[in-house]
Design a protein around this motif. Structure first.
Motif, short mmCIF file in Angstrom:
data_model
loop_
_atom_site.label_atom_id
_atom_site.label_comp_id
_atom_site.label_asym_id
_atom_site.label_seq_id
_atom_site.Cartn_x
_atom_site.Cartn_y
_atom_site.Cartn_z
N SER A 183 0.83 -1.21 0.00
CA SER A 183 0.00 0.00 0.00
C SER A 183 0.86 1.25 0.00
O SER A 183 0.57 2.22 -0.72
CB SER A 183 -0.92 0.00 1.23
N LEU A 184 1.94 1.24 0.77
CA LEU A 184 2.84 2.40 0.82
C LEU A 184 3.46 2.64 -0.55
O LEU A 184 3.57 3.78 -1.00
CB LEU A 184 3.92 2.16 1.87
N GLN A 185 3.87 1.58 -1.22
CA GLN A 185 4.45 1.75 -2.56
C GLN A 185 3.43 2.33 -3.53
O GLN A 185 3.75 3.25 -4.30
CB GLN A 185 4.96 0.41 -3.09
N SER A 186 2.20 1.83 -3.49
CA SER A 186 1.17 2.34 -4.40
C SER A 186 0.91 3.82 -4.16
O SER A 186 0.80 4.61 -5.11
CB SER A 186 -0.12 1.54 -4.21
N LEU A 187 0.81 4.21 -2.90
CA LEU A 187 0.58 5.62 -2.57
C LEU A 187 1.73 6.49 -3.05
O LEU A 187 1.52 7.57 -3.62
CB LEU A 187 0.40 5.78 -1.06
N ASP A 188 2.95 6.03 -2.85
CA ASP A 188 4.11 6.82 -3.24
C ASP A 188 4.20 6.97 -4.76
O ASP A 188 4.46 8.07 -5.27
CB ASP A 188 5.38 6.18 -2.70
N LEU A 189 3.97 5.87 -5.51
CA LEU A 189 4.06 5.93 -6.96
C LEU A 189 2.96 6.81 -7.56
O LEU A 189 3.20 7.56 -8.51
CB LEU A 189 3.99 4.52 -7.55
N ILE A 190 1.76 6.74 -7.00
CA ILE A 190 0.67 7.60 -7.48
C ILE A 190 1.01 9.06 -7.19
O ILE A 190 0.83 9.94 -8.05
CB ILE A 190 -0.66 7.22 -6.81
N ASN A 191 1.52 9.33 -6.03
CA ASN A 191 1.83 10.70 -5.64
C ASN A 191 2.88 11.32 -6.55
O ASN A 191 2.80 12.50 -6.91
CB ASN A 191 2.30 10.72 -4.18
N ARG A 192 3.88 10.51 -6.95
CA ARG A 192 4.97 11.05 -7.76
C ARG A 192 4.71 10.97 -9.26
O ARG A 192 5.06 11.90 -10.00
CB ARG A 192 6.28 10.31 -7.42
N ASN A 193 4.09 9.87 -9.72
CA ASN A 193 3.92 9.68 -11.16
C ASN A 193 2.60 10.20 -11.70
O ASN A 193 2.48 10.42 -12.91
CB ASN A 193 4.05 8.18 -11.50
N SER A 194 1.62 10.36 -10.85
CA SER A 194 0.31 10.88 -11.28
C SER A 194 -0.14 11.98 -10.32
O SER A 194 -1.12 11.83 -9.59
CB SER A 194 -0.73 9.76 -11.33
N PRO A 195 0.59 13.10 -10.31
CA PRO A 195 0.26 14.16 -9.33
C PRO A 195 -1.15 14.72 -9.49
O PRO A 195 -1.76 15.15 -8.51
CB PRO A 195 1.32 15.24 -9.62
N GLU A 196 -1.70 14.70 -10.74
CA GLU A 196 -3.05 15.21 -10.93
C GLU A 196 -4.07 14.34 -10.21
O GLU A 196 -5.06 14.83 -9.65
CB GLU A 196 -3.38 15.33 -12.42
N GLN A 208 2.40 15.01 2.02
CA GLN A 208 3.43 15.54 2.92
C GLN A 208 3.90 14.50 3.94
O GLN A 208 4.87 14.74 4.65
CB GLN A 208 2.89 16.77 3.65
N SER A 209 3.22 13.37 3.98
CA SER A 209 3.60 12.32 4.94
C SER A 209 4.67 11.38 4.40
O SER A 209 5.21 10.57 5.15
CB SER A 209 2.36 11.49 5.32
N MET A 210 4.96 11.49 3.08
CA MET A 210 5.93 10.58 2.46
C MET A 210 7.12 11.35 1.94
O MET A 210 7.04 12.52 1.60
CB MET A 210 5.26 9.81 1.31
N GLY A 211 8.24 10.66 1.85
CA GLY A 211 9.43 11.26 1.29
C GLY A 211 10.36 11.81 2.35
O GLY A 211 9.98 11.96 3.53
N ALA A 240 13.16 5.84 -1.61
CA ALA A 240 14.41 5.45 -2.26
C ALA A 240 14.34 4.05 -2.85
O ALA A 240 15.14 3.70 -3.72
CB ALA A 240 15.57 5.54 -1.27
N LEU A 241 13.37 3.25 -2.39
CA LEU A 241 13.23 1.86 -2.84
C LEU A 241 11.91 1.61 -3.55
O LEU A 241 11.63 0.51 -3.99
CB LEU A 241 13.35 0.93 -1.62
N ALA A 242 11.09 2.65 -3.72
CA ALA A 242 9.73 2.46 -4.21
C ALA A 242 9.65 1.99 -5.65
O ALA A 242 8.60 1.50 -6.08
CB ALA A 242 8.94 3.77 -4.06
N PHE A 243 10.74 2.08 -6.41
CA PHE A 243 10.71 1.68 -7.82
C PHE A 243 10.72 0.16 -8.01
O PHE A 243 10.41 -0.33 -9.10
CB PHE A 243 11.90 2.28 -8.57
#
Length: 366
Positions: A183-196, A208-211, A240-243
């Motif tokens: 779940s953390l990975q999904s949230l991080d990837l959405i936040n960075r790759n699909s900001p809209e 603001q809770s991640m990174g 740093a490992l989310a990819f």
């Protein structure tokens, strides 16, 4: 071009000789004495001109409609493997060198479990060493039984990566933690790759809770909401490992020491030929038979030392399994979950030898 030098059938001083082999792929035909093709279709094999040094390079092509041979799920698999007569004795030191690049449709996000080169030893389920290309990041992993570690990557901060892996290593492998990390990975990837999408459906507080810039209180709150233990450090450092694909593979302790060389990144194979050299000496301290010393891996890319790895590498050799002590054998090509588009994995100038001096010399950069 050198012919295959077969391993001697007898030993000298108890040490078997490792087979040597070169292939420059200039003949525009797969040499059946060097490679097996049971995991690739003939139509997926092409040759591009010129190659890294000579007249041609082999090109493994994967298209939308391709399925995988010997796949357990909906994957695409097109790989060539070295023939058994040149597999080393397990525990011998072996050197490998080759050049490769990636062209065609290469998604920067959504690429999952993309293996583009691997070394398999006796008893391995996942490869003991793998070149991977997930979410647009070329990286190399090693395996301690079922636990995986990234040892080098083409972008990012190596120190931050090692820190994130260390924190995952402290977690217990259970369903709660596995689901939380996914779940953390999904949230991080959405936040960075699909900001809209993130801006429309998620609160700014979540972002603001991640990174690495997250406030301790926000990271801790998200950690608790996901059911993760600790003070929120994992949430703030996980980026740093989310990819990686299958982040759950990184949960748990691994007896692997990773020593990066001057924080050097791997080259990006989308930008041109990458020249790799690997020194591999398999081993584990918990083997019931076979080599009972720490394994050793050293990696160079484009002439620069990238990383050294020491520790328990590959699968534990148990007497009840009685696996033959051969390998690791090398495979190259594509093995991944199904992805749209046409993907080209170009490969050239392969060499295998028991010593670095025995590797074929590479031409100057083209």
């Amino acid at each position: 071009m050198r012919s295959i030098v077969l391993a001697v059938l007898t030993t000298f001083g108890g040490v078997a000789c490792t087979a040597s082999m070169d292939d420059h792929f200039d003949g525009s035909k797969v040499d059946a004495s060097k490679w097996t093709t049971q995991q690739v279709l003939s139509r997926q094999i092409e040759f591009t001109k010129p190659g890294r040094c000579g007249s041609a390079a082999i090109d493994i092509v994967t298209t939308d409609g391709d399925k995988g041979l010997e796949c357990e799920d909906d994957c695409q698999r097109a790989e060539l493997r070295t023939t058994k007569k040149i597999w080393p004795s397990y525990g011998d030191e072996v050197w490998f060198s080759f050049s490769f690049k990636i062209t065609g449709d290469v998604p920067s996000a959504g690429s999952a479990r993309s293996v583009i080169g691997q070394w398999k030893g006796p008893g391995d389920s996942s490869p003991m060493i793998a070149q991977r290309f997930d979410n647009g990041v070329f990286h190399i992993t090693v395996q301690d039984n079922n636990i995986r570690r990234v040892i080098a990557q083409a972008e990012g901060n190596p120190d931050a990566l090692l820190s994130a892996q260390s924190l995952l290593g402290k977690l217990e492998f259970n369903d709660r933690n596995v689901n939380a990390i996914k779940s953390l990975q999904s949230l991080d990837l959405i936040n960075r790759n699909s900001p809209e999408v993130s801006n429309r459906f998620f609160s700014q507080h979540l972002a603001q809770s991640m990174g690495p810039d997250a406030k301790n209180s926000d990271a801790k709150a998200l950690s608790q909401a996901l059911g993760l233990p600790g003070d929120g450090n994992l949430v703030s450092q996980f980026r740093a490992l989310a990819f990686v694909a299958e982040p759950e593979k990184y949960i748990g302790r691994a007896n692997i020491e990773i020593v990066p060389a001057s924080n050097r990144p791997l080259p990006d194979p989308r930008k041109g030929w990458v020249d790799m050299i690997y020194r591999v000496k398999p081993g584990r301290t918990d083997n019931e038979y076979g080599p009972r010393q720490p394994g050793e891996i050293d990696v160079w890319a484009n002439g620069q030392k990238i990383v050294s790895v020491r520790g328990n590498i590959g699968a534990t050799m148990q007497k009840k399994d009685n696996f033959p002590l051969v390998g690791p054998y090398f495979k190259f090509g594509t093995y991944r979950h199904r992805i749209p588009g046409t993907f080209h994995f170009e490969f050239d100038e392969f060499s295998q030898s028991p010593t670095r001096a025995g590797l074929a010399q590479l031409c100057a950069a083209q």
